[in-house]
Design an enzyme around this catalytic site. Structure first.
Site, PDB file in Angstrom:
ATOM      1  N   SER A  21       0.506  32.769 -27.240  1.00 50.22           N
ATOM      2  CA  SER A  21      -0.483  32.524 -26.193  1.00 50.22           C
ATOM      3  C   SER A  21      -0.036  31.444 -25.206  1.00 50.22           C
ATOM      4  O   SER A  21      -0.761  30.494 -24.919  1.00 50.22           O
ATOM      5  CB  SER A  21      -1.830  32.147 -26.812  1.00 50.22           C
ATOM      6  OG  SER A  21      -2.851  32.234 -25.858  1.00 50.22           O
ATOM      7  N   GLY A  54     -10.417  33.437 -21.033  1.00 47.30           N
ATOM      8  CA  GLY A  54      -9.298  32.671 -21.581  1.00 47.30           C
ATOM      9  C   GLY A  54      -8.185  33.587 -22.052  1.00 47.30           C
ATOM     10  O   GLY A  54      -7.918  34.643 -21.478  1.00 47.30           O
ATOM     11  N   SER A  55      -7.554  33.175 -23.149  1.00 47.73           N
ATOM     12  CA  SER A  55      -6.350  33.867 -23.612  1.00 47.73           C
ATOM     13  C   SER A  55      -6.574  35.311 -24.033  1.00 47.73           C
ATOM     14  O   SER A  55      -5.615  36.080 -24.114  1.00 47.73           O
ATOM     15  CB  SER A  55      -5.717  33.082 -24.755  1.00 47.73           C
ATOM     16  OG  SER A  55      -5.188  31.872 -24.243  1.00 47.73           O
ATOM     17  N   THR A  56      -7.814  35.702 -24.284  1.00 46.84           N
ATOM     18  CA  THR A  56      -8.057  37.113 -24.610  1.00 46.84           C
ATOM     19  C   THR A  56      -7.719  38.009 -23.422  1.00 46.84           C
ATOM     20  O   THR A  56      -7.605  39.225 -23.579  1.00 46.84           O
ATOM     21  CB  THR A  56      -9.516  37.367 -25.048  1.00 46.84           C
ATOM     22  OG1 THR A  56     -10.401  37.043 -23.966  1.00 46.84           O
ATOM     23  CG2 THR A  56      -9.870  36.549 -26.277  1.00 46.84           C
TER      24      THR A  56
END
Length: 193
Positions: A58, A3-5
């Site tokens: 994000s 995901g956003s990481t």
């Protein structure tokens, strides 16, 4: 799927290849971005954001547009240099390599979704090693658990020393991304909690 990481890695690749600057403004479609038969959404409606703000809040849409600028070949090569899709070789049994689809399978939507961390499978260790490469000025390091094993008499059985696998980005790129990541933790960032 990370995901956003995963967005800081996209940002590092884009900065490394000169396709975006942290202060460059990108239109984030007010939260809804049609891509063929798909719609990319943001969790909040955003208009114009700088690349640094895209990371800070994000934005999937901003990441998508940066990914498209970067292109599938450059992004795939960048991720391959981090060894995503392959086991790190850590000194523990049972490690898996995750999944980085072959470049031939990177359609436009695959590039876009990978840009915000979907459609790729990684391990927490791979992500920690990638973030450590940013913190280490762009050097990807060999992973290991223990530094040294000794006998009861003090004889060294085995020993690990910090070992560079390769440079994955310039020190300047790593410093820029580090500065951008600090904004994620600051006021208005998604990492304040």
């Amino acid at each position: 799927e990370p995901g956003s990481t995963f967005k800081p890695l996209l940002m590092a690749a884009a900065i490394e290849h000169g396709v975006v600057r942290p202060d460059e403004m990108i239109f984030c479609e007010n939260g809804r971005y049609p891509v063929g038969k798909w719609i990319i959404h943001d969790h909040s409606s955003h208009g114009w954001l700088s690349a640094a703000e895209i990371l800070q809040v994000s934005s999937n849409i901003g990441a998508s547009k940066i990914g498209e600028r970067l292109g599938r070949e450059r992004f795939f090569t960048f991720l391959s240099d981090f060894e995503f899709g392959r086991a790190t070789g850590i000194d523990l049994p049972g490690e898996v390599g995750g999944l980085l689809r072959p470049l031939s399978d990177w359609s436009r939507i695959a590039l876009i979704t990978t840009s915000f961390g979907q459609g790729i499978a990684v391990t927490p260790l791979q992500m920690a090693r990638a973030f450590a490469a940013i913190a280490n000025g762009g050097l990807l390091m060999k992973t290991y658990v223990g530094m040294r094993a000794t006998t009861p008499y003090g004889d060294v059985v085995w020993e690990h020393r910090p070992t560079v696998i390769r440079r994955v980005m310039r020190p300047e790129t790593a410093a820029t991304v580090t500065s951008m990541l600090e904004r994620v933790l600051g006021e208005g960032g998604t990492g304040t909690k």
